[in-house]
Design a protein around this motif. Structure first.
Motif, PDB file in Angstrom:
ATOM      1  N   THR A 202      -4.527  -0.283  -1.418  1.00 45.98           N
ATOM      2  CA  THR A 202      -4.651   0.884  -2.316  1.00 45.98           C
ATOM      3  C   THR A 202      -4.003   2.026  -1.519  1.00 45.98           C
ATOM      4  O   THR A 202      -3.436   2.940  -1.984  1.00 45.98           O
ATOM      5  CB  THR A 202      -6.062   0.993  -2.042  1.00 45.98           C
ATOM      6  OG1 THR A 202      -6.666   0.081  -2.615  1.00 45.98           O
ATOM      7  CG2 THR A 202      -6.531   2.461  -2.891  1.00 45.98           C
ATOM      8  N   ARG A 203      -3.986   2.126  -0.194  1.00 48.76           N
ATOM      9  CA  ARG A 203      -3.451   3.312   0.602  1.00 48.76           C
ATOM     10  C   ARG A 203      -1.989   3.329   0.206  1.00 48.76           C
ATOM     11  O   ARG A 203      -1.334   4.430   0.042  1.00 48.76           O
ATOM     12  CB  ARG A 203      -3.576   3.033   2.079  1.00 48.76           C
ATOM     13  CG  ARG A 203      -2.923   4.246   2.899  1.00 48.76           C
ATOM     14  CD  ARG A 203      -3.235   4.113   4.725  1.00 48.76           C
ATOM     15  NE  ARG A 203      -4.782   4.221   4.797  1.00 48.76           N
ATOM     16  CZ  ARG A 203      -5.723   3.354   5.072  1.00 48.76           C
ATOM     17  NH1 ARG A 203      -5.377   2.113   5.097  1.00 48.76           N
ATOM     18  NH2 ARG A 203      -6.961   3.522   5.245  1.00 48.76           N
ATOM     19  N   ALA A 204      -1.230   2.016   0.280  1.00 43.94           N
ATOM     20  CA  ALA A 204       0.067   2.013  -0.149  1.00 43.94           C
ATOM     21  C   ALA A 204       0.546   2.603  -1.493  1.00 43.94           C
ATOM     22  O   ALA A 204       1.381   3.129  -1.704  1.00 43.94           O
ATOM     23  CB  ALA A 204       0.661   0.613   0.151  1.00 43.94           C
ATOM     24  N   ILE A 205      -0.757   2.011  -2.518  1.00 37.32           N
ATOM     25  CA  ILE A 205      -0.318   2.462  -3.714  1.00 37.32           C
ATOM     26  C   ILE A 205      -0.678   4.163  -4.026  1.00 37.32           C
ATOM     27  O   ILE A 205       0.292   4.604  -4.704  1.00 37.32           O
ATOM     28  CB  ILE A 205      -1.350   1.713  -4.405  1.00 37.32           C
ATOM     29  CG1 ILE A 205      -0.942   0.168  -4.659  1.00 37.32           C
ATOM     30  CG2 ILE A 205      -1.601   2.344  -5.974  1.00 37.32           C
ATOM     31  CD1 ILE A 205      -2.255  -0.540  -5.398  1.00 37.32           C
ATOM     32  N   LEU A 206      -1.416   4.525  -3.242  1.00 37.71           N
ATOM     33  CA  LEU A 206      -1.794   6.255  -3.197  1.00 37.71           C
ATOM     34  C   LEU A 206      -0.392   6.745  -2.720  1.00 37.71           C
ATOM     35  O   LEU A 206      -0.048   7.920  -3.159  1.00 37.71           O
ATOM     36  CB  LEU A 206      -2.882   6.316  -2.388  1.00 37.71           C
ATOM     37  CG  LEU A 206      -4.226   6.128  -3.096  1.00 37.71           C
ATOM     38  CD1 LEU A 206      -5.351   6.585  -2.183  1.00 37.71           C
ATOM     39  CD2 LEU A 206      -4.297   6.553  -4.336  1.00 37.71           C
ATOM     40  N   GLN A 207       0.396   6.321  -1.695  1.00 37.85           N
ATOM     41  CA  GLN A 207       1.446   6.905  -1.047  1.00 37.85           C
ATOM     42  C   GLN A 207       2.297   6.962  -2.151  1.00 37.85           C
ATOM     43  O   GLN A 207       3.370   7.937  -2.233  1.00 37.85           O
ATOM     44  CB  GLN A 207       1.866   6.279   0.176  1.00 37.85           C
ATOM     45  CG  GLN A 207       0.945   6.192   1.262  1.00 37.85           C
ATOM     46  CD  GLN A 207       0.898   5.478   2.472  1.00 37.85           C
ATOM     47  OE1 GLN A 207       1.935   4.622   2.350  1.00 37.85           O
ATOM     48  NE2 GLN A 207       0.226   5.825   3.597  1.00 37.85           N
ATOM     49  N   ALA A 208       2.666   5.790  -2.880  1.00 35.43           N
ATOM     50  CA  ALA A 208       3.780   5.753  -3.961  1.00 35.43           C
ATOM     51  C   ALA A 208       3.465   6.614  -5.069  1.00 35.43           C
ATOM     52  O   ALA A 208       4.156   7.405  -5.756  1.00 35.43           O
ATOM     53  CB  ALA A 208       3.801   4.293  -4.169  1.00 35.43           C
ATOM     54  N   ALA A 209       2.242   6.696  -5.332  1.00 36.54           N
ATOM     55  CA  ALA A 209       1.621   7.476  -6.520  1.00 36.54           C
ATOM     56  C   ALA A 209       1.894   9.052  -6.146  1.00 36.54           C
ATOM     57  O   ALA A 209       2.052   9.999  -7.032  1.00 36.54           O
ATOM     58  CB  ALA A 209       0.151   7.424  -6.866  1.00 36.54           C
ATOM     59  N   ALA A 210       1.503   9.345  -4.988  1.00 42.63           N
ATOM     60  CA  ALA A 210       1.702  10.846  -4.245  1.00 42.63           C
ATOM     61  C   ALA A 210       3.265  11.087  -4.600  1.00 42.63           C
ATOM     62  O   ALA A 210       3.389  12.610  -4.828  1.00 42.63           O
ATOM     63  CB  ALA A 210       1.424  10.945  -2.944  1.00 42.63           C
ATOM     64  N   ARG A 211       4.210  10.400  -4.253  1.00 43.71           N
ATOM     65  CA  ARG A 211       5.434  10.673  -4.363  1.00 43.71           C
ATOM     66  C   ARG A 211       5.853  11.251  -6.005  1.00 43.71           C
ATOM     67  O   ARG A 211       6.475  12.078  -6.154  1.00 43.71           O
ATOM     68  CB  ARG A 211       6.522   9.808  -4.087  1.00 43.71           C
ATOM     69  CG  ARG A 211       6.394   9.671  -2.535  1.00 43.71           C
ATOM     70  CD  ARG A 211       7.641   8.644  -2.113  1.00 43.71           C
ATOM     71  NE  ARG A 211       7.365   7.327  -2.725  1.00 43.71           N
ATOM     72  CZ  ARG A 211       6.891   6.290  -1.707  1.00 43.71           C
ATOM     73  NH1 ARG A 211       6.168   6.743  -0.581  1.00 43.71           N
ATOM     74  NH2 ARG A 211       6.474   5.140  -2.301  1.00 43.71           N
ATOM     75  N   HIS A 212       5.402  10.379  -6.939  1.00 41.53           N
ATOM     76  CA  HIS A 212       5.411  10.979  -8.248  1.00 41.53           C
ATOM     77  C   HIS A 212       4.637  12.151  -8.902  1.00 41.53           C
ATOM     78  O   HIS A 212       4.968  13.166  -9.629  1.00 41.53           O
ATOM     79  CB  HIS A 212       4.967   9.855  -9.291  1.00 41.53           C
ATOM     80  CG  HIS A 212       6.028   8.599  -9.480  1.00 41.53           C
ATOM     81  ND1 HIS A 212       7.117   8.799 -10.159  1.00 41.53           N
ATOM     82  CD2 HIS A 212       6.095   7.104  -8.609  1.00 41.53           C
ATOM     83  CE1 HIS A 212       7.798   7.569  -9.949  1.00 41.53           C
ATOM     84  NE2 HIS A 212       7.196   6.785  -9.057  1.00 41.53           N
ATOM     85  N   LEU A 213       3.370  12.222  -8.156  1.00 40.28           N
ATOM     86  CA  LEU A 213       2.601  13.352  -8.564  1.00 40.28           C
ATOM     87  C   LEU A 213       3.108  14.640  -7.745  1.00 40.28           C
ATOM     88  O   LEU A 213       3.196  15.673  -8.357  1.00 40.28           O
ATOM     89  CB  LEU A 213       1.171  13.158  -7.968  1.00 40.28           C
ATOM     90  CG  LEU A 213       0.343  12.238  -8.512  1.00 40.28           C
ATOM     91  CD1 LEU A 213      -0.926  11.885  -7.790  1.00 40.28           C
ATOM     92  CD2 LEU A 213      -0.005  12.506 -10.157  1.00 40.28           C
ATOM     93  N   GLN A 214       3.935  14.633  -6.679  1.00 45.34           N
ATOM     94  CA  GLN A 214       4.596  15.650  -6.259  1.00 45.34           C
ATOM     95  C   GLN A 214       5.643  16.172  -7.060  1.00 45.34           C
ATOM     96  O   GLN A 214       5.906  17.422  -7.193  1.00 45.34           O
ATOM     97  CB  GLN A 214       5.178  15.422  -4.705  1.00 45.34           C
ATOM     98  CG  GLN A 214       4.259  15.145  -3.775  1.00 45.34           C
ATOM     99  CD  GLN A 214       4.774  14.731  -2.248  1.00 45.34           C
ATOM    100  OE1 GLN A 214       4.297  15.155  -1.180  1.00 45.34           O
ATOM    101  NE2 GLN A 214       5.800  13.902  -2.261  1.00 45.34           N
ATOM    102  N   ARG A 215       6.260  15.286  -7.739  1.00 44.77           N
ATOM    103  CA  ARG A 215       7.514  15.674  -8.534  1.00 44.77           C
ATOM    104  C   ARG A 215       7.069  16.246  -9.736  1.00 44.77           C
ATOM    105  O   ARG A 215       7.548  17.123 -10.510  1.00 44.77           O
ATOM    106  CB  ARG A 215       8.355  14.459  -8.643  1.00 44.77           C
ATOM    107  CG  ARG A 215       9.294  14.111  -7.453  1.00 44.77           C
ATOM    108  CD  ARG A 215      10.358  12.985  -7.909  1.00 44.77           C
ATOM    109  NE  ARG A 215       9.898  11.837  -8.440  1.00 44.77           N
ATOM    110  CZ  ARG A 215       9.782  10.889  -7.781  1.00 44.77           C
ATOM    111  NH1 ARG A 215      10.058  10.983  -6.415  1.00 44.77           N
ATOM    112  NH2 ARG A 215       9.228   9.666  -8.343  1.00 44.77           N
TER     113      ARG A 215
END
Length: 752
Positions: A202-215
């Motif tokens: 889940t932590r790895a998924i959140l880190q990937a999701a955060a990159r898209h949310l930042q953009r």
């Protein structure tokens, strides 16, 4: 061929379907992170012309996996035979829309299936695929959608995509015909199980999701914010699945901090060409921002869940002691619950607290539950109250479960108050044995509701009838109180089985209220009644003498019913006489009433306001032609002496200018710092009147109310003058347009 495909797609969309591929191009579909295995299985199933069902709990990412499959097929990132495939979404409800008879929906469904058959590039996503067996069935012997779809699936003319939870997929009390039971239909499906990821996944998924949310939001999300989102959702939302609940929280927090993007007019989609991770205009999403977002999402006040905001037991206790009179043991119990929740040391497998309140009626048991809901969850509306005397028979159990589970689904953070719990049937006691253990309840339809974020409070009057009416309400001394508590505890333990008692966090005994405590409650309740809308709207100033409380206590304090009769006494002895006085008098600006006692009754006396009221009364201008000034009233007609006639401007432009200057001057006053200070101070005083202990100090409350009324009169008078000046300006335009010299002279006088 291309024209035929476009025609098939348009036909399906015109029937109510949504083109998911078009939504992808508009940047409206989500991403799947860390689900390569599941995405690959979906794509391989589609390539083999098999239908695919994603099976897993809510929020686990089933929809995101389907969206990712749509993305890869549209962009040529999957197997080559799938390049250019389009997915359209529809529900059984939209297919049935407008149909009344069996033949109608069958014709409509056939039309849809034939359109999809004509274009093998079209895939059909059924949003409620679990309902295919029930949809369209008018009787137990009738066929549903699944029967009509089966030949198309068997011949590989149709590829269905869908997702479902396990509860919806299988048969049960809520769904007698589960899709899983139609084995002939489901053998054409690849069932892809989607499990909840581990904490590290889940932590790895959140880190990937955060990159898209930042953009997408033009923000920068700190690593600590991701950890905080993971921690809060794991701690407080255990009944929802990862990663959906944590991604949703990060998305909300990022939206709160969103900065203007490089092109605000056409915001780029979430999956468009990446931009720099940070720009000079980026905002930072910190752990504190995530905490604040979670507070708004759930209603739990930020001080309860924030590690940065300290909350001492003394501060918690002060809040409850200010609002609850004379119940130290009850306050101790709720303070302990709040402290455990704040420190996040409560048992996450059970409800936040399970308390049993026992004591006489009307002593504050329900009020304490309301106050706890307000403090811990942000409002008294978070109290879900049930009268358990209504659930004495087994037949009533279904209604109780339906009401409780429905209310709990709407607000999962709540205090559940089970009033007069001992009057419910024994089957209710057995039901809550399970609830106290695993914080889960199942309704008659077989759907589960989670109670991990609730505090369950039961109230009871057990044992209060044994002391006799004469002693209730007048128990004094530590020895008598200890004896009273022992007797109430014994009554509870005799009535309920040991396994029930052992599952309670605490049994709290409520002591009877004494006369001094009742006097404090009476003063508060009377004060709140005198600040009702009907009084404030009429600009009525109210005061009461201490002797009024004596009368209220004589008629509103019952040794048996506690403070319950007090509200009725205030209504009958105070509000009704006051209402008669108000109704019988015309509204005439400010009025002052004083409540006093006469011959055992409460009367409302009218106190003359004197010249101050007359001076503050706004001018009422006649609807007819303007009046000429008189020596008695002055030019304005409101008792203000006019300047000598020779000083009044005669030129129309100068009158307009003076009126404009007057409007500007008044407007400058209303926007000045000084006026804002007056406005702020007035609001502060009004807020003080809403404090529970405001009426405890009668003299102080009088001073605050007098100051509040005075500042309100100042504000009202200035606003009234501004409105009158604006009316003069409008009138000046009309007078000048008609060349009315007499009217212009009158305007000059009124301006003065």
């Amino acid at each position: 061929m291309a024209r035929q495909r476009r025609a098939a797609l348009e036909h399906v969309v015109n029937m109510g379907a949504t083109d998911l591929t078009a939504r992808l191009e508009a940047g409206q579909l989500g991403h799947a992170y860390g689900r390569e295995d599941e995405i690959g299985r979906v794509l391989r199933g589609i390539q083999a012309r098999r239908s695919v069902l994603l099976l897993g709990p809510s929020d686990v990412g089933k929809t995101a996996i389907l969206h990712e499959a749509v993305r890869r097929m549209a962009r040529g990132q999957g197997p080559e035979p799938l390049h250019g495939k389009r997915v359209v979404a529809i529900s059984t409800g939209r297919i049935l829309t407008g149909t009344r008879y069996i033949g109608e929906w069958q014709t409509r469904l056939t039309e849809l299936l034939e359109a999809v058959k004509d274009d093998h590039n079209l895939l059909l996503y059924v949003e409620d695929i679990w309902a295919l067996r029930d949809a369209g069935r008018a009787s137990e012997d009738a066929d549903g959608f699944n029967v009509q779809m089966r030949p198309y699936i068997e011949n590989q003319d149709l590829v269905l995509l869908g997702e479902s939870t396990h509860e919806n997929y299988v048969s049960g009390p809520h769904r007698p015909l589960g899709l899983a039971d139609d084995q002939g239909f489901m053998r054409h499906f690849d069932v892809v199980k989607v499990e909840e990821p581990s904490l590290d996944e889940t932590r790895a998924i959140l880190q990937a999701a955060a990159r898209h949310l930042q953009r997408a939001h033009h923000v920068r999300i700190e690593a600590a914010a991701i950890e905080r989102g993971l921690e809060l959702t794991r701690q407080f939302l255990p009944y929802q699945a990862f990663p959906g609940k944590a991604i949703r929280l990060l998305d909300t927090a990022a939206g709160d901090r969103e900065a203007p993007g490089p092109d605000d007019a056409t915001r780029r989609p979430a999956d468009a060409r990446p931009v720099a991770a940070t720009t000079s205009r980026d905002q930072i999403v910190t752990a504190d921002v995530v905490t604040a977002a979670f507070s708004r999402m759930t209603g739990v006040p930020e001080p309860i869940i924030s590690d940065k905001i300290p909350l001492t037991q003394e501060a918690i206790r002060a809040y409850f002691e200010e609002r609850i009179i004379g119940q130290a043991e009850g306050i101790d119990a709720v303070v302990d619950v709040v402290t455990l929740v704040k420190a996040q040391l409560h048992d996450t497998g059970r409800p936040l607290g399970v308390l049993f309140f026992v004591g006489p009626t009307g002593v504050g048991k329900t009020e304490l539950a309301k106050t706890l809901a307000e403090y811990l969850f942000g409002g008294k509306e978070k109290l879900l109250r049930f009268d358990m005397s209504e659930y004495k028979t087994v037949l009533s159990l279904k209604d109780f479960l339906e009401q409780l589970t429905e209310k709990q689904r709407r607000q999962s953070f709540s205090v559940i108050l089970l009033d007069e719990f001992e009057k419910a049937g024994s089957f209710v006691f057995d039901l809550f044995l399970q609830v106290f253990d695993d914080a889960r309840l199942t309704d008659p339809a077989g759907r589960s509701v989670d109670l991990h974020n609730t505090i369950i409070i039961m109230t009871s009057n057990l044992g209060t009838d044994q002391a006799g009416a004469g002693s209730l309400g007048f128990v004094t001394g530590s020895g008598a109180l200890a004896e009273e508590r022992s007797r109430l505890m014994e009554a509870v333990e005799d009535y309920f089985r040991p396994e029930f008692i052992n599952r309670l966090d605490r049994i709290v005994t409520f002591r009877p209220l004494g006369v001094a405590e009742m006097r404090t409650i009476a003063r508060r309740e009377l004060g709140k009644a005198l600040l009702r809308e009907g009084v404030l709207r009429r600009n009525i100033l109210l005061d009461f003498r201490e002797e009024v409380l004596d009368v209220l206590l004589q008629v509103g304090f019952s040794p048996i019913y506690g403070a319950r009769p007090l509200q009725r006494a205030i209504r009958d002895r105070v509000l009704l006489p006051l209402a008669r006085q108000i109704a019988a008098r015309p509204a005439a600006g400010e009025q002052l009433f004083e409540l006093c006692a006469r011959d055992g009754n409460i009367v409302a006396e009218v106190i003359p306001m004197g010249p101050l009221a007359e001076a503050a009364r706004p001018e009422t201008e006649p609807a007819s032609a303007p009046l000429a000034p008189t020596a008695e009233t002055g030019a304005s007609g409101d008792g203000v002496a006019a300047r000598p006639r020779e000083t009044r401007p005669r030129d129309g432009r100068s009158v307009d200018g003076r009126i404009g200057d007057l409007c500007a001057r008044l407007e400058s006053i209303l926007v000045s710092d000084r006026f804002q200070e007056v406005d702020t101070r007035a609001h502060e005083l009004v807020e003080q009147t809403a404090q529970p202990a405001f009426w405890d100090d009668h003299e102080r409350s009088r001073e605050v109310l007098a100051a509040a009324y005075h500042l309100d009169r100042v504000k009202e008078r200035l606003n009234d003058l501004r409105n009158r000046a604006e009316r003069l300006a409008e009138r000046a335009k009309m007078v000048r347009r008609h060349g009315d010299a007499a009217g212009m002279r009158d305007l000059a006088a009124r301006c003065e």
